[in-house]
Design a protein around this motif. Structure first.
Motif, PDB file in Angstrom:
ATOM      1  N   SER A  10       2.614 -23.414 -37.463  1.00  0.00           N
ATOM      2  CA  SER A  10       2.571 -24.139 -36.205  1.00  0.00           C
ATOM      3  C   SER A  10       1.960 -25.518 -36.456  1.00  0.00           C
ATOM      4  O   SER A  10       1.188 -25.694 -37.398  1.00  0.00           O
ATOM      5  CB  SER A  10       1.710 -23.375 -35.189  1.00  0.00           C
ATOM      6  N   SER A  11       2.298 -26.463 -35.619  1.00  0.00           N
ATOM      7  CA  SER A  11       1.656 -27.773 -35.737  1.00  0.00           C
ATOM      8  C   SER A  11       0.299 -27.785 -35.028  1.00  0.00           C
ATOM      9  O   SER A  11      -0.499 -28.698 -35.216  1.00  0.00           O
ATOM     10  CB  SER A  11       2.565 -28.858 -35.147  1.00  0.00           C
ATOM     11  N   ARG A  53       1.306 -23.015 -42.734  1.00  0.00           N
ATOM     12  CA  ARG A  53       1.079 -23.636 -41.427  1.00  0.00           C
ATOM     13  C   ARG A  53       2.328 -23.368 -40.585  1.00  0.00           C
ATOM     14  O   ARG A  53       3.297 -24.118 -40.648  1.00  0.00           O
ATOM     15  CB  ARG A  53       0.819 -25.129 -41.558  1.00  0.00           C
ATOM     16  N   HIS A  69     -11.394 -28.092 -37.252  1.00  0.00           N
ATOM     17  CA  HIS A  69     -10.042 -28.450 -37.672  1.00  0.00           C
ATOM     18  C   HIS A  69     -10.057 -28.847 -39.144  1.00  0.00           C
ATOM     19  O   HIS A  69     -11.112 -29.102 -39.720  1.00  0.00           O
ATOM     20  CB  HIS A  69      -9.492 -29.584 -36.813  1.00  0.00           C
ATOM     21  N   GLU A  70      -8.876 -28.939 -39.717  1.00  0.00           N
ATOM     22  CA  GLU A  70      -8.753 -29.250 -41.135  1.00  0.00           C
ATOM     23  C   GLU A  70      -9.316 -30.627 -41.479  1.00  0.00           C
ATOM     24  O   GLU A  70      -9.805 -30.844 -42.579  1.00  0.00           O
ATOM     25  CB  GLU A  70      -7.277 -29.166 -41.536  1.00  0.00           C
ATOM     26  N   TYR A 127      -3.406 -19.943 -34.983  1.00  0.00           N
ATOM     27  CA  TYR A 127      -2.194 -20.697 -34.663  1.00  0.00           C
ATOM     28  C   TYR A 127      -1.935 -20.556 -33.167  1.00  0.00           C
ATOM     29  O   TYR A 127      -2.022 -19.464 -32.624  1.00  0.00           O
ATOM     30  CB  TYR A 127      -0.988 -20.123 -35.404  1.00  0.00           C
ATOM     31  N   TYR A 137      -3.097 -25.707 -34.780  1.00  0.00           N
ATOM     32  CA  TYR A 137      -3.923 -24.644 -35.353  1.00  0.00           C
ATOM     33  C   TYR A 137      -5.339 -25.169 -35.569  1.00  0.00           C
ATOM     34  O   TYR A 137      -5.568 -26.377 -35.613  1.00  0.00           O
ATOM     35  CB  TYR A 137      -3.333 -24.124 -36.667  1.00  0.00           C
ATOM     36  N   TYR A 138      -6.270 -24.240 -35.694  1.00  0.00           N
ATOM     37  CA  TYR A 138      -7.649 -24.584 -36.033  1.00  0.00           C
ATOM     38  C   TYR A 138      -8.256 -23.419 -36.798  1.00  0.00           C
ATOM     39  O   TYR A 138      -7.634 -22.364 -36.951  1.00  0.00           O
ATOM     40  CB  TYR A 138      -8.473 -24.948 -34.795  1.00  0.00           C
ATOM     41  N   ILE A 159      -7.696 -18.546 -39.451  1.00  0.00           N
ATOM     42  CA  ILE A 159      -6.880 -19.645 -38.974  1.00  0.00           C
ATOM     43  C   ILE A 159      -6.218 -19.160 -37.689  1.00  0.00           C
ATOM     44  O   ILE A 159      -5.692 -18.050 -37.642  1.00  0.00           O
ATOM     45  CB  ILE A 159      -5.856 -20.135 -40.015  1.00  0.00           C
ATOM     46  N   LYS A 165      -7.130 -21.222 -46.569  1.00  0.00           N
ATOM     47  CA  LYS A 165      -6.714 -22.601 -46.816  1.00  0.00           C
ATOM     48  C   LYS A 165      -5.254 -22.666 -47.237  1.00  0.00           C
ATOM     49  O   LYS A 165      -4.527 -23.582 -46.865  1.00  0.00           O
ATOM     50  CB  LYS A 165      -7.568 -23.239 -47.919  1.00  0.00           C
TER      51      LYS A 165
END
Length: 139
Positions: free
Chosen positions: A55-56, A53, A33-34, A77, A58-59, A75, A49
């Protein structure tokens, strides 16, 4: 301080940094994760990077180059609007080249640079846009 001492200190710092980098373990594959600062800044491609975003939830994933495969930074989502990702790639100077195979409602798109560069992106998503994967494949 003499120039000789400064050069000696700088050389020592460079040697120590090289030793530290040689001892850091490099993963063949990583999911993170971020907020996993080390993995995020070590493995994530700059374009991934900066990806919107959508979606809330994501990984990120990373795959090291091996067995003829190129380096991949993604990434993932867990929901969102895939059209926002397409606009982002167009702004970066990529175009949709072709649609990959469609199985069980899953789509894969291949995006290449307009200037003919070697990097590419893929977007994988289902008909419900429940999982969207943006991957940068680096040459």
């Amino acid at each position: 301080m003499s120039l000789r001492k400064i050069v000696f200190i700088l050389f020592g710092v460079i040697v120590i940094q090289c030793i530290i980098l040689a001892l850091i373990p490099w993963a063949d594959h990583a999911d993170y994760h971020e907020n996993d600062t080390y993995s995020y800044y070590t493995y994530t491609d700059v374009s991934i990077k900066k990806a919107p975003r959508i979606s809330s939830s994501y990984y990120f994933t990373y795959d090291a180059p091996q067995d003829g495969l190129m380096e991949r930074s993604s990434i993932v989502y867990l929901d969102g609007d895939v059209e926002i990702i397409k606009v982002y790639l167009e702004k970066l100077g990529y175009y949709l080249s072709e649609l990959g195979s469609v199985e069980d409602g899953e789509r894969e798109e291949y995006w290449f640079r307009t200037d003919g560069g070697g990097d590419m992106f893929t977007i994988s998503y289902g008909s419900e846009n429940d999982t969207i994967i943006l991957t940068k494949v680096s040459s």
